[in-house]
Scaffold this motif. Structure first.
Motif, PDB file in Angstrom:
ATOM      1  N   ALA A 189       4.620   5.656  27.097  1.00 24.60           N
ATOM      2  CA  ALA A 189       4.803   4.976  28.381  1.00 24.60           C
ATOM      3  C   ALA A 189       5.536   5.867  29.377  1.00 24.60           C
ATOM      4  N   ILE A 190       6.550   6.601  28.905  1.00 28.15           N
ATOM      5  CA  ILE A 190       7.290   7.493  29.802  1.00 28.15           C
ATOM      6  C   ILE A 190       6.396   8.624  30.298  1.00 28.15           C
ATOM      7  N   TYR A 191       5.534   9.150  29.417  1.00 34.60           N
ATOM      8  CA  TYR A 191       4.611  10.195  29.871  1.00 34.60           C
ATOM      9  C   TYR A 191       3.662   9.644  30.937  1.00 34.60           C
ATOM     10  N   ASP A 205      -8.991   6.535  26.414  1.00 33.43           N
ATOM     11  CA  ASP A 205     -10.290   7.096  26.035  1.00 33.43           C
ATOM     12  C   ASP A 205     -10.164   8.331  25.144  1.00 33.43           C
ATOM     13  N   ASN A 206      -9.054   9.084  25.283  1.00 34.73           N
ATOM     14  CA  ASN A 206      -8.953  10.378  24.612  1.00 34.73           C
ATOM     15  C   ASN A 206      -7.838  10.488  23.577  1.00 34.73           C
ATOM     16  N   GLY A 207      -6.952   9.496  23.518  1.00 32.40           N
ATOM     17  CA  GLY A 207      -5.893   9.505  22.520  1.00 32.40           C
ATOM     18  C   GLY A 207      -4.635  10.218  22.969  1.00 32.40           C
ATOM     19  N   PHE A 208      -3.561   9.975  22.261  1.00 33.72           N
ATOM     20  CA  PHE A 208      -2.252  10.573  22.552  1.00 33.72           C
ATOM     21  C   PHE A 208      -1.698  11.282  21.321  1.00 33.72           C
ATOM     22  N   GLY A 209      -2.583  11.751  20.473  1.00 34.44           N
ATOM     23  CA  GLY A 209      -2.152  12.488  19.295  1.00 34.44           C
ATOM     24  C   GLY A 209      -1.712  11.594  18.159  1.00 34.44           C
ATOM     25  N   THR A 210      -1.025  12.196  17.221  1.00 42.74           N
ATOM     26  CA  THR A 210      -0.562  11.497  16.024  1.00 42.74           C
ATOM     27  C   THR A 210       0.741  10.766  16.308  1.00 42.74           C
ATOM     28  N   TYR A 211       0.793   9.488  15.959  1.00 49.43           N
ATOM     29  CA  TYR A 211       2.016   8.710  16.167  1.00 49.43           C
ATOM     30  C   TYR A 211       3.139   9.279  15.313  1.00 49.43           C
ATOM     31  N   CYS A 212       4.302   9.463  15.926  1.00 45.83           N
ATOM     32  CA  CYS A 212       5.497   9.899  15.195  1.00 45.83           C
ATOM     33  C   CYS A 212       6.682   9.142  15.764  1.00 45.83           C
ATOM     34  N   LEU A 213       7.388   8.441  14.915  1.00 45.68           N
ATOM     35  CA  LEU A 213       8.511   7.624  15.353  1.00 45.68           C
ATOM     36  C   LEU A 213       9.541   8.444  16.119  1.00 45.68           C
ATOM     37  N   PHE A 214       9.763   9.695  15.701  1.00 50.98           N
ATOM     38  CA  PHE A 214      10.840  10.494  16.266  1.00 50.98           C
ATOM     39  C   PHE A 214      10.418  11.383  17.425  1.00 50.98           C
ATOM     40  N   LYS A 215       9.121  11.693  17.573  1.00 47.78           N
ATOM     41  CA  LYS A 215       8.694  12.615  18.605  1.00 47.78           C
ATOM     42  C   LYS A 215       7.595  12.077  19.514  1.00 47.78           C
ATOM     43  N   ASN A 216       6.873  11.086  19.058  1.00 47.16           N
ATOM     44  CA  ASN A 216       5.680  10.672  19.812  1.00 47.16           C
ATOM     45  C   ASN A 216       5.399   9.195  19.560  1.00 47.16           C
ATOM     46  N   ASN A 217       6.246   8.338  20.102  1.00 42.98           N
ATOM     47  CA  ASN A 217       6.111   6.907  19.838  1.00 42.98           C
ATOM     48  C   ASN A 217       5.683   6.149  21.093  1.00 42.98           C
ATOM     49  N   CYS A 218       5.719   4.842  21.028  1.00 43.74           N
ATOM     50  CA  CYS A 218       5.214   4.019  22.131  1.00 43.74           C
ATOM     51  C   CYS A 218       6.000   4.212  23.419  1.00 43.74           C
ATOM     52  N   ASP A 273       3.366  -0.822  36.000  1.00 44.49           N
ATOM     53  CA  ASP A 273       4.706  -1.073  35.464  1.00 44.49           C
ATOM     54  C   ASP A 273       4.792  -0.670  33.998  1.00 44.49           C
ATOM     55  N   HIS A 274       5.937  -0.098  33.644  1.00 44.00           N
ATOM     56  CA  HIS A 274       6.267   0.190  32.247  1.00 44.00           C
ATOM     57  C   HIS A 274       7.021  -1.025  31.719  1.00 44.00           C
ATOM     58  N   ILE A 275       6.437  -1.710  30.748  1.00 45.98           N
ATOM     59  CA  ILE A 275       7.031  -2.936  30.225  1.00 45.98           C
ATOM     60  C   ILE A 275       7.329  -2.775  28.735  1.00 45.98           C
ATOM     61  N   TYR A 276       8.153  -3.675  28.238  1.00 50.05           N
ATOM     62  CA  TYR A 276       8.456  -3.659  26.809  1.00 50.05           C
ATOM     63  C   TYR A 276       8.855  -5.051  26.344  1.00 50.05           C
ATOM     64  N   SER A 277       8.857  -5.215  25.024  1.00 44.92           N
ATOM     65  CA  SER A 277       9.248  -6.489  24.419  1.00 44.92           C
ATOM     66  C   SER A 277       9.995  -6.193  23.135  1.00 44.92           C
ATOM     67  N   GLY A 292       4.704  -0.362  26.709  1.00 45.58           N
ATOM     68  CA  GLY A 292       3.339  -0.158  27.166  1.00 45.58           C
ATOM     69  C   GLY A 292       3.269  -0.087  28.675  1.00 45.58           C
ATOM     70  N   ILE A 293       2.071   0.164  29.187  1.00 48.14           N
ATOM     71  CA  ILE A 293       1.829   0.240  30.631  1.00 48.14           C
ATOM     72  C   ILE A 293       0.932  -0.923  31.039  1.00 48.14           C
ATOM     73  N   TYR A 294       1.424  -1.740  31.968  1.00 45.70           N
ATOM     74  CA  TYR A 294       0.630  -2.844  32.487  1.00 45.70           C
ATOM     75  C   TYR A 294      -0.374  -2.293  33.492  1.00 45.70           C
ATOM     76  N   VAL A 295      -1.658  -2.567  33.263  1.00 47.02           N
ATOM     77  CA  VAL A 295      -2.703  -1.994  34.120  1.00 47.02           C
ATOM     78  C   VAL A 295      -3.394  -3.038  34.997  1.00 47.02           C
ATOM     79  N   GLY A 296      -2.857  -4.253  35.005  1.00 42.92           N
ATOM     80  CA  GLY A 296      -3.425  -5.301  35.838  1.00 42.92           C
ATOM     81  C   GLY A 296      -4.354  -6.224  35.070  1.00 42.92           C
ATOM     82  N   ASP A 297      -4.686  -7.344  35.694  1.00 41.49           N
ATOM     83  CA  ASP A 297      -5.597  -8.333  35.102  1.00 41.49           C
ATOM     84  C   ASP A 297      -5.118  -8.808  33.739  1.00 41.49           C
ATOM     85  N   GLY A 298      -3.807  -8.854  33.551  1.00 40.03           N
ATOM     86  CA  GLY A 298      -3.240  -9.361  32.305  1.00 40.03           C
ATOM     87  C   GLY A 298      -3.405  -8.448  31.113  1.00 40.03           C
TER      88      GLY A 298
END
Length: 260
Positions: A157-159, A140-153, A17-21, A32-38
């Motif tokens: 999750a959508i990717y 394990d491998n990262g998602f690149g550099t965080y960018c508020l406008f192009k590459n955020n949380c 599940d894709h969740i948010y707060s 974020g992505i819920y992966v189980g076991d809390g």
């Protein structure tokens, strides 16, 4: 969960599940992505700075956003020095907020009914096992550099849910929150149609219409500047510095194949 709210209970959660707060009095949401076991895998500029810009604006944003980043959780440890893709327990992810689920494959009617972006998309989600695989691989491998406008949380999750990346390096990412902000600004400040009416009701109708159209054409399920990229290829070819560059390269490769 319904038209008015995507709020769910913890016992309704399913892995993948894709969740948010919501944070800072509903100013923005952390995804974020819920992966189980809390546990939740999510992407952030720095622990507790989920919407960080790296500028002086952070002082204003974080002054109204209390965080658990400076505490050590008995289950998931100390996040104070972490950044990028991380895994946290659900309590740390929520940071005292409520739990909401992001909806996929919604109808256009429901999409427009959800006036605020960052809550749903017309795009379809991949199977949960594929979603979890992407999230864990990026942990394990990262998602690149965080960018508020192009590459955020939310982009992360959508990717994970769709495997889609934006091929154009000149547009915003997949984030519905940013698409809503862009649509709102365009509707108020840029639309020449606002001059066609002088009444308050007419102006409100034109502005709301432009806002809805702006959100719709920016949705990941409608956009034509997106390509589907396997997570292994994404990490291997770009070293995750610029995810949209991988999408652009993949799009160019697809066009070359079609021409041949």
């Amino acid at each position: 969960m319904g038209v008015l709210s995507n709020k769910i209970e913890r016992d309704e959660l399913k892995p993948g599940d894709h969740i948010y707060s919501w944070r800072a009095a509903y100013v923005y949401a952390h995804h974020g992505i819920y992966v189980g076991d809390g546990m939740v895998i999510h992407f952030t500029r720095a622990a507790g700075h989920e919407i960080g810009t790296g500028t002086f604006l952070d002082r204003i944003i974080f002054s109204s956003s209390p965080s658990n980043a400076n505490t050590t959780c008995e289950r998931c440890g100390d996040h104070s020095e972490q950044q990028g893709v991380m895994i946290s327990c659900l309590d740390c992810f929520l940071d005292g907020g409520n739990l909401y689920i992001f909806n996929y494959s919604v109808s256009p009617a429901l999409f427009f009914a959800k006036a605020r972006g960052g809550t749903c998309t017309l795009a379809a989600s991949d199977p949960s096992d594929v979603v979890i695989h992407r999230a864990k691989y990026l942990l394990d491998n990262g998602f690149g550099t965080y960018c508020l406008f192009k590459n955020n949380c939310e982009d992360f999750a959508i990717y994970c849910k769709t495997g889609l990346l934006v091929a154009s390096t000149f547009s915003v990412g997949r984030s519905g929150q940013l698409a809503s902000l862009t649509a709102a600004i365009s509707a108020v400040a840029s639309s020449p149609l606002r001059f066609l009416t002088t009444s308050a009701s007419g102006l409100a109708l034109v502005t709301s219409g432009m806002y809805c159209i702006g959100r719709y054409v920016s949705d990941i399920g409608i956009r034509r500047d997106v390509v589907k990229i396997p997570v292994e290829s994404l990490v291997m070819h770009v070293v995750m510095e610029e995810p949209e560059a991988a999408a652009a390269a993949a799009g160019a490769a697809d066009e070359a194949v079609e021409r041949s």
